[in-house]
Design a protein around this motif. Sequence first.
Motif, PDB file in Angstrom:
ATOM      1  N   ARG A   1      13.262   5.466  -4.644  1.00 12.12           N
ATOM      2  CA  ARG A   1      13.653   4.268  -3.895  1.00 12.12           C
ATOM      3  C   ARG A   1      12.639   3.142  -4.102  1.00 12.12           C
ATOM      4  NH1 ARG A   1      13.935   8.652  -0.551  1.00 12.12           N
ATOM      5  NH2 ARG A   1      15.998   9.266   0.125  1.00 12.12           N
ATOM      6  N   LEU A   2      13.128   1.913  -4.016  1.00 11.79           N
ATOM      7  CA  LEU A   2      12.271   0.728  -3.966  1.00 11.79           C
ATOM      8  C   LEU A   2      12.849  -0.212  -2.924  1.00 11.79           C
ATOM      9  CD1 LEU A   2      11.801  -0.127  -7.773  1.00 11.79           C
ATOM     10  CD2 LEU A   2      10.131   0.965  -6.277  1.00 11.79           C
ATOM     11  N   CYS A   3      11.991  -0.878  -2.176  1.00 13.31           N
ATOM     12  CA  CYS A   3      12.475  -1.874  -1.218  1.00 13.31           C
ATOM     13  C   CYS A   3      12.815  -3.151  -2.005  1.00 13.31           C
ATOM     14  CB  CYS A   3      11.425  -2.120  -0.137  1.00 13.31           C
ATOM     15  SG  CYS A   3      10.110  -3.237  -0.648  1.00 13.31           S
ATOM     16  N   PRO A   4      13.375  -4.182  -1.362  1.00 14.10           N
ATOM     17  CA  PRO A   4      13.757  -5.393  -2.112  1.00 14.10           C
ATOM     18  C   PRO A   4      12.607  -6.021  -2.881  1.00 14.10           C
ATOM     19  CG  PRO A   4      14.807  -5.407   0.030  1.00 14.10           C
ATOM     20  CD  PRO A   4      13.871  -4.233   0.025  1.00 14.10           C
ATOM     21  N   ARG A   5      11.401  -5.952  -2.338  1.00 14.25           N
ATOM     22  CA  ARG A   5      10.270  -6.541  -3.080  1.00 14.25           C
ATOM     23  C   ARG A   5       9.983  -5.750  -4.345  1.00 14.25           C
ATOM     24  NH1 ARG A   5       5.013  -7.519   0.156  1.00 14.25           N
ATOM     25  NH2 ARG A   5       5.487  -5.443   0.922  1.00 14.25           N
ATOM     26  N   GLY A   6       9.924  -4.417  -4.186  1.00 10.64           N
ATOM     27  CA  GLY A   6       9.667  -3.587  -5.359  1.00 10.64           C
ATOM     28  C   GLY A   6      10.773  -3.704  -6.388  1.00 10.64           C
ATOM     29  N   SER A   7      12.019  -3.855  -5.911  1.00 12.72           N
ATOM     30  CA  SER A   7      13.150  -3.977  -6.835  1.00 12.72           C
ATOM     31  C   SER A   7      13.094  -5.272  -7.632  1.00 12.72           C
ATOM     32  CB  SER A   7      14.471  -3.942  -6.058  1.00 12.72           C
ATOM     33  OG  SER A   7      14.561  -2.784  -5.301  1.00 12.72           O
TER      34      SER A   7
ATOM     35  N   ALA B   1       0.803  -1.226   0.000  1.00 12.34           N
ATOM     36  CA  ALA B   1       0.000   0.000   0.000  1.00 12.34           C
ATOM     37  C   ALA B   1       0.834   1.274   0.000  1.00 12.34           C
ATOM     38  CB  ALA B   1      -0.923  -0.006   1.212  1.00 12.34           C
ATOM     39  N   VAL B   2       2.151   1.179   0.138  1.00 16.07           N
ATOM     40  CA  VAL B   2       2.970   2.390   0.093  1.00 16.07           C
ATOM     41  C   VAL B   2       2.857   3.043  -1.280  1.00 16.07           C
ATOM     42  CG1 VAL B   2       5.317   3.298   0.266  1.00 16.07           C
ATOM     43  CG2 VAL B   2       4.547   1.541   1.858  1.00 16.07           C
ATOM     44  N   GLY B   3       2.816   2.211  -2.322  1.00 13.60           N
ATOM     45  CA  GLY B   3       2.617   2.743  -3.673  1.00 13.60           C
ATOM     46  C   GLY B   3       3.825   3.478  -4.222  1.00 13.60           C
ATOM     47  N   CYS B   4       5.012   2.901  -4.074  1.00 11.62           N
ATOM     48  CA  CYS B   4       6.222   3.556  -4.584  1.00 11.62           C
ATOM     49  C   CYS B   4       6.170   3.677  -6.112  1.00 11.62           C
ATOM     50  CB  CYS B   4       7.457   2.758  -4.182  1.00 11.62           C
ATOM     51  SG  CYS B   4       7.680   2.672  -2.400  1.00 11.62           S
ATOM     52  N   GLY B   5       6.702   4.793  -6.616  1.00 11.63           N
ATOM     53  CA  GLY B   5       6.705   5.023  -8.063  1.00 11.63           C
ATOM     54  C   GLY B   5       7.781   4.198  -8.747  1.00 11.63           C
TER      55      GLY B   5
END
Length: 188
Positions: free
Chosen positions: A84-90, A55-59
């Motif tokens: 930035r992206l966390c490991p999951r987003g990356s 739900a953070v919704g990083c771009g």
Amino acid sequence: MGLRDLIQAWPVYRQLTGDDRMGTGAAAKSRATEALRPRVRTADRVVKSVCPFCAVGCGQDVYVANDRVTQIEGDKDSPVSRGRLCPRGSSSLQLTTGPAREYRVRYRRPHGTEWEDLDLDTAMDMIADRVIAARREGWQWEVDGKRTRRTLGLASLGGATLDNEENYLIKKLFTALGAIQIENQARI
Ligand code: SF4
């Protein structure tokens, strides 16, 4: 490669004779590293998107080459995540191109031990049949003499990757069906 080339390729020689006296840049770089190019450089276009994981919704910047996603990185223009992206987003590139991605509907029937492939129309019909049956079986016209007109046969638990518009439509749909247990993971 001659002796002279060998010596000149030696990082210590380059550190002592070149501009990189601390040995943290050009002097320490091998020829193989120097030849590397970022994979985003070959992209035809960059598409703005939002990380689908939480739900953070990083771009995200989605790099596309030949109509295929080649890389996903943080969007520095996003006021939410500022690049930035966390490991999951990356790792979300794997969602689009990973070999584990399923393109078929997999179904394991009750007491079945094997997965079956279904075409989408069949699967949608099966879901619709189950929704209608569960709604009917759990229907309550009234409880303790009070009119309820609801069903306890259905519930909805949304994931945090759903956006506002999707949650709005899900709430509308389930309320129209008479469900009262409608929740989202982001609120729990
Ligand atoms: S990058 Fe990480 S924190 Fe950001 S939306 Fe994706 S999963 Fe959530």
